[in-house]
Motif scaffolding. Structure first.
Motif, PDB file in Angstrom:
ATOM      1  N   ASN A   1      28.589  35.807  76.724  1.00 25.31           N
ATOM      2  CA  ASN A   1      28.708  36.707  75.572  1.00 25.31           C
ATOM      3  C   ASN A   1      27.373  36.814  74.843  1.00 25.31           C
ATOM      4  O   ASN A   1      27.310  36.800  73.621  1.00 25.31           O
ATOM      5  N   SER A   2      26.317  36.890  75.610  1.00 22.61           N
ATOM      6  CA  SER A   2      24.961  36.856  75.057  1.00 22.61           C
ATOM      7  C   SER A   2      24.184  38.062  75.533  1.00 22.61           C
ATOM      8  O   SER A   2      24.373  38.541  76.656  1.00 22.61           O
ATOM      9  N   GLY A   3      23.309  38.533  74.694  1.00 20.44           N
ATOM     10  CA  GLY A   3      22.371  39.554  75.118  1.00 20.44           C
ATOM     11  C   GLY A   3      21.190  38.924  75.827  1.00 20.44           C
ATOM     12  O   GLY A   3      21.154  37.713  76.079  1.00 20.44           O
ATOM     13  N   CYS A   4      20.218  39.723  76.143  1.00 20.71           N
ATOM     14  CA  CYS A   4      18.984  39.244  76.760  1.00 20.71           C
ATOM     15  C   CYS A   4      18.294  38.264  75.811  1.00 20.71           C
ATOM     16  O   CYS A   4      18.161  38.534  74.628  1.00 20.71           O
ATOM     17  N   MET A   5      17.853  37.104  76.323  1.00 21.29           N
ATOM     18  CA  MET A   5      17.247  36.069  75.489  1.00 21.29           C
ATOM     19  C   MET A   5      15.850  35.725  76.010  1.00 21.29           C
ATOM     20  O   MET A   5      15.636  35.614  77.223  1.00 21.29           O
ATOM     21  N   VAL A   6      14.927  35.521  75.082  1.00 22.45           N
ATOM     22  CA  VAL A   6      13.532  35.244  75.425  1.00 22.45           C
ATOM     23  C   VAL A   6      13.351  33.755  75.721  1.00 22.45           C
ATOM     24  O   VAL A   6      13.763  32.895  74.929  1.00 22.45           O
ATOM     25  N   GLY A   7      12.734  33.443  76.875  1.00 25.84           N
ATOM     26  CA  GLY A   7      12.467  32.066  77.261  1.00 25.84           C
ATOM     27  C   GLY A   7      11.092  31.610  76.815  1.00 25.84           C
ATOM     28  O   GLY A   7      10.362  32.327  76.123  1.00 25.84           O
ATOM     29  N   LEU A   8      10.715  30.400  77.255  1.00 28.21           N
ATOM     30  CA  LEU A   8       9.422  29.828  76.876  1.00 28.21           C
ATOM     31  C   LEU A   8       8.251  30.626  77.447  1.00 28.21           C
ATOM     32  O   LEU A   8       7.127  30.538  76.930  1.00 28.21           O
TER      33      LEU A   8
ATOM     34  N   GLY B   1       8.069  33.855  77.455  1.00 33.51           N
ATOM     35  CA  GLY B   1       7.968  35.155  76.793  1.00 33.51           C
ATOM     36  C   GLY B   1       8.765  36.258  77.440  1.00 33.51           C
ATOM     37  O   GLY B   1       8.804  37.380  76.931  1.00 33.51           O
ATOM     38  N   ARG B   2       9.422  35.984  78.571  1.00 36.36           N
ATOM     39  CA  ARG B   2      10.242  36.992  79.232  1.00 36.36           C
ATOM     40  C   ARG B   2      11.675  36.941  78.695  1.00 36.36           C
ATOM     41  O   ARG B   2      12.138  35.891  78.253  1.00 36.36           O
ATOM     42  N   CYS B   3      12.355  38.071  78.791  1.00 37.55           N
ATOM     43  CA  CYS B   3      13.737  38.142  78.337  1.00 37.55           C
ATOM     44  C   CYS B   3      14.660  38.084  79.549  1.00 37.55           C
ATOM     45  O   CYS B   3      14.516  38.890  80.482  1.00 37.55           O
ATOM     46  N   TYR B   4      15.573  37.126  79.563  1.00 38.49           N
ATOM     47  CA  TYR B   4      16.454  36.901  80.716  1.00 38.49           C
ATOM     48  C   TYR B   4      17.896  37.271  80.372  1.00 38.49           C
ATOM     49  O   TYR B   4      18.365  37.033  79.257  1.00 38.49           O
ATOM     50  N   SER B   5      18.576  37.839  81.347  1.00 40.36           N
ATOM     51  CA  SER B   5      19.949  38.299  81.164  1.00 40.36           C
ATOM     52  C   SER B   5      20.940  37.251  81.646  1.00 40.36           C
ATOM     53  O   SER B   5      20.694  36.529  82.629  1.00 40.36           O
ATOM     54  N   GLN B   6      22.082  37.195  80.970  1.00 40.34           N
ATOM     55  CA  GLN B   6      23.138  36.244  81.316  1.00 40.34           C
ATOM     56  C   GLN B   6      23.644  36.486  82.743  1.00 40.34           C
ATOM     57  O   GLN B   6      23.370  37.512  83.344  1.00 40.34           O
ATOM     58  N   SER B   7      24.370  35.494  83.271  1.00 36.09           N
ATOM     59  CA  SER B   7      24.970  35.544  84.614  1.00 36.09           C
ATOM     60  C   SER B   7      23.973  35.286  85.729  1.00 36.09           C
ATOM     61  O   SER B   7      24.335  35.399  86.898  1.00 36.09           O
ATOM     62  N   THR B   8      22.715  34.968  85.404  1.00 35.74           N
ATOM     63  CA  THR B   8      21.707  34.742  86.442  1.00 35.74           C
ATOM     64  C   THR B   8      21.211  33.299  86.390  1.00 35.74           C
ATOM     65  O   THR B   8      21.180  32.683  85.319  1.00 35.74           O
TER      66      THR B   8
END
Length: 787
Positions: free
Chosen positions: A560-567, A569-576
């Motif tokens: 239940n999350s949108g795209c989130m920025v990792g360490l 600097g990229r934005c990652y999508s759930q389910s991956t």
């Protein structure tokens, strides 16, 4: 748990553009104009609605996000709850927002120079509140643009004030609250003027209202003249025409008798229990018709400290075993004093409790105390594959309240005793049974000292009543939120956060080291703070930081999350797999916080787990196939890449990573046990392989001992033979394949020579076990099999 975190549902009829920010990135969504409600049924409190169902209510169209549990669509339609508001029906008109002042209370009194916290509740049934303005009479004091709507009125002068709040919605409609009257008294006035407000030019005074000025008491005769801003004319006892407006009632003088102060201990609660060596904060409330000059604290009649300013508290360090009676004595500025009612506490030895330690790898599942379409199950029938069972949920007695309640669903458990018996049964099997607080529907508001006490006392009662092993914090929606200006997670100032931390610490202080504390935040509340630190974004971080020494583990909801920025600097999508690895390593490495002076520190690997849906139906998004989960775990735990975009900062992985959580046990059953079967086997294999490697290495390391167990394999018992070359402290411990201690067969000084110790394993399940022999500082581990 497990609301559809953010759904942006779009109408065909486009009228407006709405811009919003998620995790530091800006997106654009389309808003809806008036919508067609023809043919839609009116919402009914008795009907059952599941995800996708549409209704109309109070001139608006709503769509169910999931099973709505009979909740009103108008009250439960923000992005975190049961319904999505699709817009006004054709012909609908904008509805003005609602607003009321919740603090201070009507008739409240303060002392000149005080800082007065003004707080309001505001909502808009058909849109959003864009601002709340605060007024004293017709003078604007300030405004707040996000909930909680709070303004601090600093250094207030003596007088009588009428406070109002004005809420404005996104279409420009506004509403002003009912006025709240407060009085600010001059400090230290006694005698027959005690409690009277100090006269202030321009303040609104009513017929026969009394004030004090120039050490005299006056009654208003003509309100219009009494309230004039022309002090030169109407200031009582001073102005040229004051007698036209006021009647003198004489000097203040020594007049009335001094009232003794009031005082009560607010923490710890009566009956609290602490572990030997604990640091205990003793806190008291005290007030007086004048000033409280000091509060002294006593333990069994002996003074242990004092405090001369509010909040009144002392710290009792390194508490020793025993029973204690605590009291507080308040003294005012005229020497009068009062002693509080006694509070009894106990300090006990630090034992490990009946449950022992958590396994090295854990699999956590939530159990539904309701039927949301996944089906129900009694606790006694929960699979043995789960290590921790979180009971969902304890909720407030009123929406956004602080007093908690929990009652087993009578459709599942006809009697409360049957539920208690099943909790005890699971604990006897070595399982942890935690009570989870909040969830998607249980918005909690702990934003005052009284609220903190309500929360802690009600949760302690729930835990003790049902015999729970610990508490899981699953706060969502508006339960935790950062106010404007709260920028340092190490020193939070947001009331909802500071009082919740205090209340949780009070709960924890009542239990020993075997009590489990876990957390289940959504990504925006934790990793979201990397990009944006305000509102809900990062709002869990002060809680995690404050309780990190007592928190056993955290399993952020990777769904239940949108795209989130990792360490990186990229934005990652759930389910991956990339999303799971990137989000987990943020907690394992620590990360910078937007606008904060320092970075959020890393947690231990054994404190971090991942939360996942058990099936596609269990959440709005984030379901991940077992194969992709194992790719992520292989990289996180073993350092084995899967060819993804994210690169681990620690290339060798985090072998002590704790495990997995799922929403939920019920949905896992509905999905054919896919989650529990696949992931239990994966976690078991990790430590089976680990223990086997240790055993094979240890076989060639033995020096002072000769070790064998016979028979091996065995059915009901086996005898372990070993030789100690010289006198040494020797221990012999049995472990299962997940690293959980099963039995301690020896822990003492052993003389030189041959020794034989039998393990009676009749009650142990069949399978692989390891025994670890430590003697003279050298350890060896061996594998054995029970048929």
């Amino acid at each position: 748990m497990k609301s559809l975190y953010i759904q942006y549902l779009l109408s065909i009829r486009v009228a407006a553009i709405l811009t919003f920010c998620f995790s530091g990135l800006t997106f654009t969504a389309i808003g809806a104009d008036e919508v067609d409600c023809s043919g839609l049924p009116e919402w009914s409190a008795s009907a059952v609605y599941t995800g996708g169902a549409e209704v109309q209510y109070n001139g608006h169209k709503y769509r169910a996000n999931y099973w709505t549990q009979n909740n009103n669509p108008e009250q439960y339609s923000d992005p975190y709850e049961h319904w999505t508001n699709l817009g006004a029906c054709d012909g609908g008109t904008n509805v003005s927002p609602s607003v009321n002042i919740t603090q201070p209370l009507n008739g409240a009194t303060f002392i000149a120079g005080d800082n007065v916290l003004i707080e309001a509740n505001a909502s808009d049934s058909d849109g959003s509140v864009v601002k709340v303005e605060f007024y004293s009479g017709g003078t604007k004091l300030g405004e707040a643009t996000s909930s909680p709507y709070i303004f601090t009125w600093s250094n207030v002068v003596a007088g009588t004030y009428s406070l109002t709040a004005k809420a404005t919605d996104n279409e420009g409609a506004s509403k002003t609250s009912i006025a709240v009257a407060v009085t600010v008294n001059q400090d230290g006035t006694g005698g027959n003027c005690s409690g009277l407000p100090q006269y202030s030019a321009g303040t609104s005074y009513g017929q026969d209202q009394e004030v004090q000025n120039v050490n005299q008491r006056f009654r208003c005769n003509i309100p219009g003249w009494c309230s004039s801003s022309a002090a030169w004319a109407y200031e009582p006892g001073v102005g040229m025409h004051w007698q036209d407006a006021w009647t003198s009632l004489g000097d203040c003088g020594p007049g009335g008798e001094n009232e003794a102060p009031s005082v009560s201990i607010t923490s710890p609660l009566n009956g609290s229990s602490f572990v030997e060596g604990a640091t205990i904060t003793v806190t008291a409330n005290a007030s007086d018709d004048g000033q409280v000059t000091k509060v002294e604290f006593y333990r069994n009649g002996t003074k242990i400290g004092e405090d001369s300013s509010s909040p009144y508290e002392i710290v009792w360090s390194n508490a020793t075993i025993g029973s204690y009676t605590l009291t507080a004595k308040a003294t005012d500025d005229k020497g009068a004093s009062t002693t509080s009612s006694a509070v009894s506490v106990m300090v006990r030895s630090d034992d490990s409790g009946e449950d022992g330690d958590l396994p090295k790898r854990i699999m956590v599942g939530y159990w539904h105390n309701f039927d949301n379409g996944s089906g129900t199950i009694k606790l006694r029938n929960v699979s043995d594959k789960w290590d921790v069972i979180n009971i969902a949920f304890a909720e407030p007695t009123t929406h956004a309240g602080s007093t908690m309640q929990f009652t087993p669903d009578p459709a599942i458990y006809p009697t409360v005793q049957e539920f208690k018996d099943d909790v005890a049964l699971l604990r006897s099997r070595g399982k942890k049974v935690l009570i989870s607080i909040g969830g998607a529907n249980g918005a909690i508001e702990v934003s005052s000292a009284a609220g903190a006490q309500n929360f802690s006392s009600s949760m302690i009662n729930i835990i003790n009543t049902y015999g729970f092993s610990g508490m899981d914090i699953d706060l969502e929606g508006s339960s935790l939120s950062l106010v404007a200006g709260d920028t340092d997670f190490r020193n939070p100032v947001s009331p909802k956060i500071t009082y919740f931390i205090s209340a949780t610490q009070t709960v924890l202080s009542n239990y020993g080291s075997d009590f489990i504390l876990s957390m289940a935040p959504e990504t925006a509340f934790v990793q979201g703070g990397h990009s944006t630190y305000s509102g809900i974004y990062g709002a869990y971080l002060p809680v995690i930081y404050a309780l990190r020494g007592q928190m056993n583990y955290i399993h952020v909801q990777h769904y239940n999350s949108g795209c989130m920025v990792g360490l990186d600097g990229r934005c990652y999508s759930q389910s991956t797999p990339d999303f799971h690895v990137a989000m987990a390593e943020m907690l394992l490495q620590g990360f910078s916080i937007a606008g904060n002076p320092t970075s959020f520190p890393a947690l231990r690997p054994d404190q971090v787990a991942i939360g996942l849906p058990a099936s596609p139906s269990a959440a709005g998004g984030g379901y991940t196939t077992p194969a992709n989960v194992h790719k992520a775990l292989d990289y996180l735990i073993k350092g084995i890449p899967f060819g993804g975009s994210y690169t681990l900062r620690n290339s060798s992985g985090y072998f002590d990573f704790r495990g997995l959580m799922t929403w939920s046990i019920n949905w896992d059953i509905a999905n054919g046990y896919e989650f529990s079967n696949n992931h239990r086997a994966y976690l078991d294999a990790l430590d089976g392989a680990s223990m086997a490697r240790v055993a094979s290495t240890a076989q060639v390391e033995k020096q002072d001992t000769e070790v064998i167990n016979h028979p091996n394999p065995f059915v009901s018992s086996t005898t372990i033979h070993f030789t100690v070359e010289q006198e040494a402290h020797t221990s012999l411990v049995i472990y299962n394949t997940v690293g959980k201690r099963v039995a301690v067969l020896a822990d003492d000084i052993f003389a030189p020579g041959h020794h034989a110790i039998q393990w009676n394993a009749e009650q142990a399940p069949t399978g692989v076990y390891f025994f670890r022999l430590t003697s003279g500082g050298k350890a060896t581990t061996y594998k054995m099999y029970k048929d």
